[in-house]
Scaffold this motif. Structure first.
Motif, mmCIF file in Angstrom:
data_model
loop_
_atom_site.group_PDB
_atom_site.id
_atom_site.type_symbol
_atom_site.label_atom_id
_atom_site.label_comp_id
_atom_site.label_asym_id
_atom_site.label_seq_id
_atom_site.Cartn_x
_atom_site.Cartn_y
_atom_site.Cartn_z
ATOM 1 N N SER A 194 41.779 53.095 43.388
ATOM 2 C CA SER A 194 40.491 52.710 43.754
ATOM 3 C C SER A 194 39.436 52.446 42.635
ATOM 4 N N TYR A 195 39.421 53.320 41.523
ATOM 5 C CA TYR A 195 38.597 53.430 40.397
ATOM 6 C C TYR A 195 38.971 52.130 39.722
ATOM 7 N N GLN A 196 40.197 51.770 39.662
ATOM 8 C CA GLN A 196 40.661 50.567 38.912
ATOM 9 C C GLN A 196 40.044 49.370 39.564
ATOM 10 N N GLU A 197 39.955 49.342 40.951
ATOM 11 C CA GLU A 197 39.199 48.225 41.673
ATOM 12 C C GLU A 197 37.882 48.154 41.285
ATOM 13 N N HIS A 198 37.015 49.326 41.175
ATOM 14 C CA HIS A 198 35.926 49.299 40.824
ATOM 15 C C HIS A 198 35.578 48.839 39.434
ATOM 16 N N ILE A 199 36.355 49.122 38.543
ATOM 17 C CA ILE A 199 36.506 48.854 37.020
ATOM 18 C C ILE A 199 36.569 47.191 36.985
ATOM 19 N N GLN A 200 37.424 46.815 37.934
ATOM 20 C CA GLN A 200 37.807 45.251 37.539
ATOM 21 C C GLN A 200 36.496 44.590 38.258
ATOM 22 N N GLY A 201 35.859 45.151 39.292
ATOM 23 C CA GLY A 201 34.600 44.431 39.940
ATOM 24 C C GLY A 201 33.624 44.329 38.807
ATOM 25 N N GLU A 202 33.342 45.308 37.998
ATOM 26 C CA GLU A 202 32.461 45.565 36.778
ATOM 27 C C GLU A 202 32.566 44.445 35.974
ATOM 28 N N PHE A 203 33.976 44.253 35.661
ATOM 29 C CA PHE A 203 34.445 43.540 34.202
ATOM 30 C C PHE A 203 34.358 42.166 34.781
ATOM 31 N N PHE A 249 42.601 46.407 35.336
ATOM 32 C CA PHE A 249 41.113 46.760 34.745
ATOM 33 C C PHE A 249 40.498 45.412 34.827
ATOM 34 N N THR A 250 41.193 44.256 34.658
ATOM 35 C CA THR A 250 40.447 43.190 34.322
ATOM 36 C C THR A 250 40.550 42.064 35.249
ATOM 37 N N GLY A 251 41.681 41.921 35.986
ATOM 38 C CA GLY A 251 42.120 40.835 37.057
ATOM 39 C C GLY A 251 42.751 39.684 36.282
ATOM 40 N N LEU A 252 42.848 40.122 34.714
ATOM 41 C CA LEU A 252 43.784 39.074 34.020
ATOM 42 C C LEU A 252 45.183 38.968 34.149
ATOM 43 N N ARG A 253 46.109 37.873 34.240
ATOM 44 C CA ARG A 253 47.510 38.165 34.475
ATOM 45 C C ARG A 253 48.201 38.711 32.954
ATOM 46 N N LEU A 280 53.539 41.393 37.551
ATOM 47 C CA LEU A 280 53.407 41.943 38.986
ATOM 48 C C LEU A 280 51.705 41.782 39.345
ATOM 49 N N CYS A 281 50.889 41.142 38.408
ATOM 50 C CA CYS A 281 49.606 41.146 38.899
ATOM 51 C C CYS A 281 49.342 40.000 39.371
ATOM 52 N N PRO A 282 48.553 39.762 40.584
ATOM 53 C CA PRO A 282 48.404 38.414 41.440
ATOM 54 C C PRO A 282 47.485 37.489 40.681
ATOM 55 N N SER A 283 47.562 36.197 40.825
ATOM 56 C CA SER A 283 46.804 35.162 40.061
ATOM 57 C C SER A 283 46.307 34.191 41.087
ATOM 58 N N ASP A 284 45.157 33.613 40.769
ATOM 59 C CA ASP A 284 44.588 32.665 41.553
ATOM 60 C C ASP A 284 45.453 31.494 41.758
#
Length: 433
Positions: free
Chosen positions: A202-211, A282-286, A290-294
């Motif tokens: 959940s904290y990683q999601e918060h960090i990603q939102g700020e980033f 942390f960033t939403g970058l691929r 396993l990280c989802p992408s647009d």
């Protein structure tokens, strides 16, 4: 009062250049009364104002070359600042000159004119009413060392006479640092090294939102107690350091051979598969599969088309092309373990602009600060200040370059827990999707 020399490049020193002391005093007073415009970037931070031209015919006779009527003259006032290593080469510049208007000056006051070969080869201490001239060429690298005196003003007139430039050899292009895919290490490595706060989903999601809002973030107290072990191990003499530079950089890089165990463990952490996945969170970058992408929907459609194509048959050429695209899209990283001391810096460099890509910069700094600027612009987009045990993440696009600001004399003053000057270290890693 006249000194001619060819090493490390042709230059001339003329002492007592102007015969009337009263004229020098009046000129100094007039210049100090001007309104100076402050300008700041990675090469200089000094005050300057534009003036007018003189003595071109005399100079033509001395160098044996025809000069244009165009001459650039400005007044530079250095106070507690530095002009880093550069060659003065811009189109049309033929001869550079500096006339010093300083009080009694010693080398301990700083502000010397340092001439480079592969390192500083000659140092010229500013002297009142002394003119220094040198030929602008591909090898005319020089700097003004940091001014250390608070009481004295390093005032000078300087500029360039224009003429046909000397032929420049092909510009040296520094080979890029090797990029490597992640190494196979699982999440147990993260639990061993990383502050558990940053492993909470959940904290990683918060960090990603700020980033995603600002394209940068700084995470404090990032490593656990192992940070202290790494910090102590960096002082050990078994580490082999190699100097980088000059001219567009000046710092030390550690050899990966014979690193203390805990430092190599930290290096493995930063290159591990688990850390790639953590950075993706942390960033939403691929940076991990396993990280989802647009683009997942597009990829799903392509997969369906590929399945249909496979049923119909795929040529060897098409298969090779697909494999190449897959290899190119594999997330990779490149990096260095760096050591910084008084006088260390990096500059913006033409080669960096030519190789610019989308990238994620990762820094844990203990000195200097990193500036991000738009390509061919002076304005700073972002300044990342160093902090002990902090993870600084910055997303950098193709039009954004970075440099580390010069580490000044204050870093060489004894720290509270040591009689020696401060030394700073960082792991600098660039990750590519």
């Amino acid at each position: 009062d006249l000194e001619l020399a060819c090493h490390p490049f042709p230059h001339c020193i003329i002492r007592n250049f102007i015969g009337e002391d009263g004229f020098i005093d009046d000129l100094q007073k007039e210049l100090l009364g001007l309104n100076f415009n402050e300008k700041s970037n990675d090469l200089y931070k000094f005050k300057q104002s534009v003036l007018f031209q003189q003595f071109r015919p005399w100079l033509e006779g001395m160098i044996g070359a025809e000069l244009e009527s165009t001459v650039d003259i400005s007044c530079a006032k250095y106070e507690y600042t530095v002009l880093l290593c550069h060659d003065d080469e811009l189109e049309g510049r033929r001869v550079a000159f500096i006339l010093y208007l300083v009080p009694q000056w010693d080398s301990s006051d700083g502000g010397t004119l340092d001439l480079y070969k592969t390192d500083i080869s000659k140092t010229i201490v500013p002297t009142r009413n002394t003119l220094v001239i040198f030929e602008v060429s591909p090898v005319s690298f020089h700097q003004v060392s940091e001014v250390l005196s608070k009481e004295k003003c390093r005032l000078s007139l300087g500029g360039w006479f224009h003429g046909q430039s000397l032929e420049r050899p092909p510009r040296y292009i520094e080979p890029p640092v090797t990029r490597n895919p992640h190494i196979p290490r699982d999440e147990t490595l993260l639990m061993e090294w990383v502050n558990p706060v940053y492993l909470d989903i959940s904290y990683q999601e918060h960090i990603q939102g700020e980033f995603e809002d600002s394209s940068e973030i700084q995470l404090k107290d990032f490593l656990k107690d192992k940070f202290r072990q790494v910090n102590e191990a960096l002082q050990l003499s078994q580490i082999q350091w190699t100097k980088k530079g000059p001219a567009n950089k000046c710092y030390d890089v550690a050899s990966l051979e014979n690193l203390p165990e805990c430092i190599y463990g930290c290096w493995e952490l930063l290159h591990s598969e688990a850390f790639f996945l953590l950075l993706s969170n942390f960033t939403g970058l691929r940076l991990h599969y396993l990280c989802p992408s647009d683009d997942d929907d597009d990829e799903e459609q392509k997969t369906k088309e590929n399945v249909k194509q496979d049923e119909e048959g795929t040529s060897a050429e098409e298969t090779t092309s697909n494999n190449n695209r897959s290899a190119e899209s594999t997330p990779k990283c490149s990096g260095e373990l760096r050591r910084w001391t008084h006088g260390s810096y990096t500059l913006l460099h033409d080669g960096e602009a030519a190789r610019a890509e989308y990238a994620l910069d990762w820094d844990t700094d203990f000195g200097g600060f990193t500036c991000y600027v738009a390509n061919e612009e002076d304005e700073e987009l972002l300044t990342v200040y160093p902090e002990d045990n902090s993870l600084a993440l910055v997303y950098r696009d193709k039009e954004t370059l970075k440099f580390v600001k010069h580490i000044n004399h204050k870093s060489s003053q004894p720290s509270t827990d040591s009689s020696r000057g401060r030394t700073f270290y960082d792991f600098s890693i660039v990750y590519y999707e």
